[in-house]
Structures are given as structure tokens and as C-alpha cells.
Design a protein around this motif. Structure first.
Motif, mmCIF file in Angstrom:
data_model
loop_
_atom_site.group_PDB
_atom_site.id
_atom_site.type_symbol
_atom_site.label_atom_id
_atom_site.label_comp_id
_atom_site.label_asym_id
_atom_site.label_seq_id
_atom_site.Cartn_x
_atom_site.Cartn_y
_atom_site.Cartn_z
ATOM 1 N N ALA A 126 0.816 -1.210 0.000
ATOM 2 C CA ALA A 126 0.000 0.000 0.000
ATOM 3 C C ALA A 126 0.853 1.265 0.000
ATOM 4 N N GLU A 127 1.964 1.249 0.753
ATOM 5 C CA GLU A 127 2.749 2.464 0.929
ATOM 6 C C GLU A 127 3.844 2.635 -0.111
ATOM 7 N N VAL A 128 4.290 1.537 -0.716
ATOM 8 C CA VAL A 128 5.370 1.621 -1.719
ATOM 9 C C VAL A 128 4.937 0.882 -2.981
ATOM 10 N N PRO A 129 3.966 1.425 -3.691
ATOM 11 C CA PRO A 129 3.488 0.738 -4.898
ATOM 12 C C PRO A 129 4.525 0.712 -6.019
ATOM 13 N N GLU A 130 5.597 1.492 -5.889
ATOM 14 C CA GLU A 130 6.614 1.535 -6.947
ATOM 15 C C GLU A 130 7.424 0.246 -7.025
ATOM 16 N N LEU A 131 7.527 -0.484 -5.908
ATOM 17 C CA LEU A 131 8.385 -1.673 -5.846
ATOM 18 C C LEU A 131 7.558 -2.944 -5.719
ATOM 19 N N SER A 132 8.102 -4.015 -6.254
ATOM 20 C CA SER A 132 7.508 -5.327 -6.013
ATOM 21 C C SER A 132 7.788 -5.719 -4.564
ATOM 22 N N VAL A 133 6.824 -6.376 -3.932
ATOM 23 C CA VAL A 133 6.992 -6.849 -2.560
ATOM 24 C C VAL A 133 6.903 -8.370 -2.595
ATOM 25 N N GLU A 134 7.977 -9.035 -2.201
ATOM 26 C CA GLU A 134 8.075 -10.488 -2.292
ATOM 27 C C GLU A 134 7.990 -11.118 -0.907
ATOM 28 N N THR A 135 7.427 -12.333 -0.871
ATOM 29 C CA THR A 135 7.350 -13.101 0.371
ATOM 30 C C THR A 135 8.549 -14.033 0.472
ATOM 31 N N VAL A 136 9.205 -14.022 1.606
ATOM 32 C CA VAL A 136 10.358 -14.903 1.850
ATOM 33 C C VAL A 136 10.154 -15.630 3.169
ATOM 34 N N GLU A 137 10.759 -16.806 3.268
ATOM 35 C CA GLU A 137 10.684 -17.567 4.510
ATOM 36 C C GLU A 137 12.045 -17.749 5.160
ATOM 37 N N ASP A 138 13.093 -17.829 4.333
ATOM 38 C CA ASP A 138 14.414 -18.082 4.888
ATOM 39 C C ASP A 138 15.471 -17.424 4.003
ATOM 40 N N ALA A 139 16.736 -17.638 4.378
ATOM 41 C CA ALA A 139 17.859 -17.037 3.663
ATOM 42 C C ALA A 139 17.927 -17.507 2.218
ATOM 43 N N ARG A 140 17.494 -18.744 1.984
ATOM 44 C CA ARG A 140 17.533 -19.247 0.601
ATOM 45 C C ARG A 140 16.615 -18.419 -0.295
ATOM 46 N N ASP A 141 15.424 -18.089 0.208
ATOM 47 C CA ASP A 141 14.507 -17.267 -0.592
ATOM 48 C C ASP A 141 15.115 -15.895 -0.879
ATOM 49 N N VAL A 142 15.758 -15.321 0.142
ATOM 50 C CA VAL A 142 16.384 -14.020 -0.039
ATOM 51 C C VAL A 142 17.509 -14.109 -1.053
ATOM 52 N N SER A 143 18.288 -15.183 -0.985
ATOM 53 C CA SER A 143 19.398 -15.368 -1.919
ATOM 54 C C SER A 143 18.895 -15.461 -3.358
#
Length: 679
Positions: free
Chosen positions: A161-178
């Protein structure tokens, strides 16, 4: 403040207003431009909302303009002011001035108008205002190379809602972030639980990222300044022109409270310097290194192709200039080994081939203006097995493109962050810069109005003062269809119920218009076209224009019903009526008007009734009706000569009486003398 409590603001409009950063403060400020930035709210609607907020603030629930003709006079007054504006904003902003019965509102508007009339409408300032306009919000910018990441559903919803310019991704652990780090140039993790994360790529853990949008998505701020570049530069030019004219913008607000300072809220040179670093599309401008990297990425394929052609030309020329001799046994041996041209080149023209490749590498580095470390990557593009035409390594080109793109993006991100930091300090000041410039146009319109029509600030007194009604000295109406300089000044004062008599075309109606205009402007808090004026603060203004012909029974009944409602509690009202006798037979009209005047007199209302039946009305009334007259000096060469200022306590002679008198003087005789005695 409850937005729905503002007159004229319903649930739908209130919902739109809540999209503003601070809706209550914005609406309360009366800033038409800021209110108009709400979705679906144009400037005309914003002016009505601002006017409603002003009414609510002053407890001003009345309706001063009670008749169609009174409202017409108000519109004519507003039009005179609007004609003197430069910007569309100022034309709409003037709509927030309205005739009020609230003493506090009138005083507030008078304070604003008093400062405005002190301003000098310099031509250079008006010229600068021509390009000035309210700031606008740019479309949402989509940023593809950066994303936000979170494991929390609530944070996810807030970030979207506040940053519509960027994609917002769901992560669970470091592997997802990597994995995100390999897909995006930059990843911002919003959860503090990921602190200390060590993964490849540009990944940072910033739980406060949503509180610092200028750092998280500097493109938003840059897009705002890029979208409004021309408006900001125009506003800066207005401030500079005003300062050069010796009348700097004071930084007043729409409600009349002014800032004592005279410097603009932002240094215009600093603003222009910041804007010079920004391109029209919101990207960074004027940085040589970023321009070099951007051009290198854009021109890479073309440069590789041209470099290969350079090598081919060098090799072709080398082949033409020397004889290549291969002995039979060597030729058979090469053929048996499946040798191709590249093998022959390697054996016979190795040095020439190396020189051609070096030329290609040099051209590529020069064409793209590569730095030494980048040139090392570029060397891998050429230099494989000898071939003709010279081939290049596409994987090396891809690696070079990746490195150049990454360097470009890092440079752009750094510059965007730096510029956004600089512009972030200017965000609120430039809002004020533009607001002040636009408000200056409102002030200059009032100043020009006052100067064009020789206006003075009136005194508005309470209804229970010792000087009720109105008093106008040297009043000249700008509504007449003649040049204003040719308008004769009028002195007129009324307290109580009064009849105004006079010859045809003597100026009775224009006197009523002048009275109505002066009272309307005075209760708007604006200067009036007179040398001086004192006006009672009327609760309502009733102005009835001359009826066009005798009314039928139904219309006559409706008119009487209107006047019945009028005299029912007429305290604090101004009543102006033009030749009411035209609605029915003269004998009945005189009696009806006398009855209306009696009721108004009982309630100490201020009223002026223009009538040719003044004598008959006076005779029919059960109180001593005041009669004023616009006296005619006589007929000269067929032209009526009139003293335009009504004479107090005087029943003016009619046009027929003047003509009979002229004939009696010119021709004599009993006939004309007898006729004259009947008047």
C-alpha cells in the motif's frame, strides 16, 4: 475535524479528501491547489470545499445573498476580480471570498485584502505568473530492479500500500532471499529477524525502510520534481521578479495571516541547481560517469559489431598485401587433418591476426570509453580461435554487459539517493514556494481591482451600532456600460426604510446596483469602488430587480408571498427593490408598497424602494416615509441633466414635469401653465 461536517462535503468527497497527506489541515488551510490534489476533486470543487471549511470555522451558516439579483451582483463582482488574474488557480481561489455575516470572517478577509492592496502589480511579475500553476502528483513509477521482501503478511500488505513503486516479495528463509538477490539488482528485507544475513548480491536488512520512502524509493521524489520542473522554475521566477520590483512575496497564507519574512522558502539558485541534475523522465542528468556507463550498455552490441569489422578490414588488407605459400605436403597434411581457413591463418598469418584482434579490442574499449578494469573484460570478447570473418565470444559480451549494467545501476542508485536527499529537504519548501506565487496572483488581482476602480477599504459595523444602514461617499459603479473614468461619483446614505424617486434614466437603478455592489464587496472583506463607505453587517441582502411588465394573478400572488416571507423577521436585512409598482395597477401597487415599508420600518430594516409612485406611497403609509430624490437640473438641448447623488428628504420631479416646465418657459400660454400647476 470531521470532513463530513463541512458544508457541501458528502461521504464520497470526504473519502477522496482522506487520500491527502493531512486532509483536515489541508482543507482547513483553504489552499485550493492542495485540496484539488485529492482524487476526482477539480479546482472549482476545491474552491467550494475551501469556502465550506471557512464557513464552518467561523460558524457562518447564513445565506447573505437571498435573491437572484443579489447573487447576480456577486457573480459580477467576482468576474471583475477574475478578469484581473493571470493563473487559473487565482480565478478559482477568488471563489473562496463570499459575502459573510460573520464579523470574524469579514475581518480575516479584510486583513488579506489590506495587504493585497499595498502590492504593486508590476508587469514583470505578471509575466512570470503566466507559467505558474499548482503542483501535480506524477503517475506511480514502477522500479523493476529493486524489491522489498518480508515474511510477515501484515508488513506485506502495508508495503504494497505504501510503496506501490516496488515489487513486494514473500520470503521464509535465507535461501529465498538469496534467490531474490540473483533476480533483482537490489533487495531490501523489511524484517529485523533477518539481521546479519550473509548472501550474495546487493541485499540489505532495513526494518525502517517504510518510514524512509526517500531512501527506499528515491524515484518517487525525483518523479515529483521532474513532473513539476516547469512549475517550480516558474514559481522561482515569480519570487525573483517580485523581489526585483521591490515587492517581495511575503509568504502569506490564504486566510490572511502572513509571514513577516520576505525571503522565498527555498533558495531559488539551490532549487535550480538540484533540478539541473534531474532529467525530465526522473532520471539523473549531468553526470558524466553515469552517461558513459549508460551509453556503453546501450552501444555495446553496435560497438562489438564495428570492432569485428575493424578486425576484418585489417585482416583482409593483410591478406591482400602478401602472398601465402603452402607446400604441397603441408597442404595435404592440413587437408587430411580437416584444416579450415582458421588453421591456415594461424599458421601463415598469426601475427597479422593478432594485430587485427588487438585493433578490435582497442576500438571496442575506445568506442565504449571503458575503464582499465572494464577493458580487461572487453579483451575476452575477441581472441579465440583464428577465423575470418573475425568472430567474437557472445558469453564474454554478456559478461561485459552484466558488469557495465551493474556499474550503471550502482552509479544511478547512488546519485538518485544523493539527489533525493538534497531534494527531500526542499519538498515542503517548494510547496510553499508555489503556493506563495499563486497566492500572489490572488493578491495582485485584488490590488488591480482596487487601483482600476479607485477603491477604499470600507468600515463594516455591527447591526446595533450607532451608524446602521450604509453610507457611500464618492461611489462609482464599474458595472455601467461606460468607461469607468466617465462615471459620475455618487454620495448616498440610508438608515431605515426609504423611497428613492427620480426621473427616468436618472440613475435610480444604477444607484441600487452601486449600493448592492458596495455592500456585497464589503461583506466579502474586499475594497469597494468609493472614496469611503460604512456598511452595516447585514444578515441577508434582498435585491429585487424591476419586473418586466404586469404580472398575471398567479405570479402576482407568488410575488406577494415572497414579500410576506421577507418581512417575517426582517431584522438585519438590506432590502433593495426596483419599481415594484410595475407588477400590478398603480393604485394597488402604492398601497402594497406602503404596507411592505411599514413592516420593514417596524423591524428597523434598511430598505431602498425605487418608485415613480413616491407621493402616492407616502400618502398611503401610516408612518412618515423617508423620500430621497435624484434631482434633475433640467433639459438642455433635449438632454436630461441630472445630479446623480440622491438628495435626502426630496421628492424628485418626474421627466414629464420637466418637459411641461420647459414648454411653459419656452412657449408660455395658459395651457402649459395649468398643466405645470397639476404637478
Amino acid at each position: 475535524m470531521e470532513l463530513e461536517a463541512i458544508p457541501g462535503v458528502g461521504a464520497k468527497t470526504a473519502a477522496a479528501l482522506r487520500e491527502l497527506d493531512d486532509p483536515a489541515a489541508t482543507v482547513e488551510s483553504g489552499d485550493v491547489a492542495a485540496i484539488a490534489r485529492a482524487p476526482g476533486v477539480n479546482e472549482a470543487r476545491a474552491a467550494r470545499i475551501a469556502r465550506g471549511a471557512i464557513r464552518r470555522r467561523h460558524g457562518d451558516d447564513g445565506r447573505v445573498l437571498a435573491t437572484d439579483r443579489a447573487r447576480e451582483l456577486y457573480r459580477e463582482a467576482i468576474d471583475l476580480l477574475r478578469e484581473r488574474t493571470v493563473t487559473d488557480y487565482a480565478a478559482k481561489r477568488l471563489e473562496t471570498f463570499y459575502p459573510s455575516a460573520s464579523a470574524s470572517r469579514i475581518e480575516e478577509a479584510q486583513a488579506f485584502a489590506a495587504e493585497a492592496t499595498d502590492r504593486e502589480p508590476a508587469p514583470a511579475v505578471r509575466e512570470a505568473l503566466a507559467d505558474c500553476a499548482p503542483l501535480s502528483d506524477p503517475p506511480t513509477v514502477r522500479v523493476r530492479d529493486r524489491c522489498l521482501a518480508t515474511a510477515d503478511a501484515e508488513t506485506l500488505a502495508r508495503a504494497e500500500a505504501e510503496v506501490p513503486e516496488l515489487s513486494v516479495e514473500t520470503v521464509e528463509d535465507a535461501r529465498d532471499v538469496s534467490e531474490l538477490g540473483r533476480s533483482y539488482a537490489s533487495v531490501i528485507v523489511l524484517d529485523e529477524s533477518f539481521a546479519g544475513l550473509d548472501v550474495e548480491g546487493d541485499v540489505s536488512v532495513r526494518p525502517d525502510a517504510l518510514e524512509n520512502p526517500a531512501e527506499t524509493v528515491p524515484e518517487r521524489l525525483l518523479a515529483f520534481f521532474a513532473e513539476n520542473r516547469e512549475r517550480l522554475e516558474a514559481a522561482a521566477a515569480v519570487h525573483e521578479a517580485a523581489a526585483a520590483a521591490g515587492d517581495p512575496v511575503s509568504g502569506g497564507d490564504p486566510d490572511g495571516e502572513s509571514d513577516a519574512g520576505t525571503d522565498p522558502p527555498v533558495e531559488t539558485d539551490r532549487l535550480r541547481d538540484a533540478l539541473s541534475r534531474l532529467d525530465d523522465d526522473g532520471t539523473i542528468a549531468g553526470d558524466a560517469e553515469l552517461d558513459r556507463l549508460t551509453a556503453a550498455v546501450d552501444d555495446l552490441d553496435a560497438a562489438v559489431s564495428t570492432a569485428a569489422s575493424v578486425a576484418d578490414d585489417r585482416l583482409r588488407e593483410a591478406i591482400r598485401e602478401r602472398d601465402v605459400t603452402i607446400e604441397g605436403t603441408d597442404f595435404l597434411s592440413l587437408v587430411e587433418q580437416g584444416a579450415r581457413v582458421d588453421s591456415l591463418l594461424d599458421r601463415e598469418l598469426a601475427d597479422e591476426y593478432d594485430a587485427a584482434v588487438d585493433a578490435a579490442r582497442e576500438h571496442l574499449a575506445d568506442a565504449l570509453r571503458l575503464e582499465p578494469e572494464e577493458a580487461e573484460l572487453a579483451e575476452r570478447v575477441f581472441g579465440g580461435d583464428p577465423s575470418f570473418p573475425v568472430d567474437h565470444d557472445e558469453s564474454a559480451v554478456s559478461r561485459l554487459r552484466t558488469e557495465l549494467s551493474a556499474a550503471r545501476d550502482r552509479r544511478a542508485a547512488k546519485l538518485k539517493a544523493n539527489l533525493a536527499s538534497d531534494l527531500g529537504d526542499l519538498r515542503e519548501p517548494v510547496e510553499q514556494l508555489v503556493r506563495d506565487a499563486l497566492e500572489l496572483d490572488v493578491e495582485l488581482a485584488i490590488s488591480r481591482f482596487a487601483r482600476d476602480f479607485d477603491c477604499a477599504m470600507p468600515e463594516v459595523v455591527d447591526p446595533d451600532s450607532s451608524d446602521p444602514g450604509f453610507r457611500i461617499e464618492g461611489g462609482r459603479s464599474p458595472l455601467l456600460d461606460v468607461d469607468f473614468a466617465a462615471v459620475e461619483p455618487v454620495d448616498y446614505a440610508v438608515s431605515g426604510a426609504t423611497l428613492l424617486s427620480g426621473v427616468n434614466s436618472g440613475g435610480k437603478t444604477s444607484t441600487l446596483d452601486l449600493v448592492a455592489l458596495v455592500v456585497v464587496l464589503a461583506q466579502m472583506g474586499l475594497p469597494v469602488p468609493a472614496e469611503s463607505a460604512t456598511v452595516e453587517r447585514f444578515e441577508e441582502i434582498h435585491y429585487y430587480a424591476k419586473s418586466q411588465g404586469t404580472l398575471d394573478a398567479g405570479a402576482f400572488e407568488a410575488t406577494l408571498r415572497d414579500f410576506g416571507d421577507l418581512v417575517d423577521g426582517a431584522d438585519g436585512r438590506l432590502v433593495l427593490v426596483d419599481e415594484l409598482e410595475s407588477i400590478t395597477e398603480p393604485g394597488a401597487s402604492a398601497k402594497i408598497i406602503a404596507g411592505i415599508l411599514e413592516a420593514l420600518d417596524d423591524q428597523d430594516a434598511t430598505a431602498v424602494f425605487v418608485s415613480h409612485l413616491a407621493r402616492e406611497i407616502r400618502d398611503a403609509a401610516d408612518f412618515e416615509v423617508a423620500v430621497d430624490g435624484i434631482e434633475a437640473a433640467g433639459l438642455v438641448d433635449g438632454e436630461l441633466r441630472v445630479n446623480r447623488s440622491p438628495k435626502k428628504g426630496h421628492l424628485a420631479r418626474s421627466t414629464p414635469e420637466l418637459i411641461v416646465e420647459k414648454l411653459a418657459d419656452d412657449r408660455g400660454g395658459e395651457f402649459y401653465g395649468d398643466l405645470l400647476e397639476k404637478f
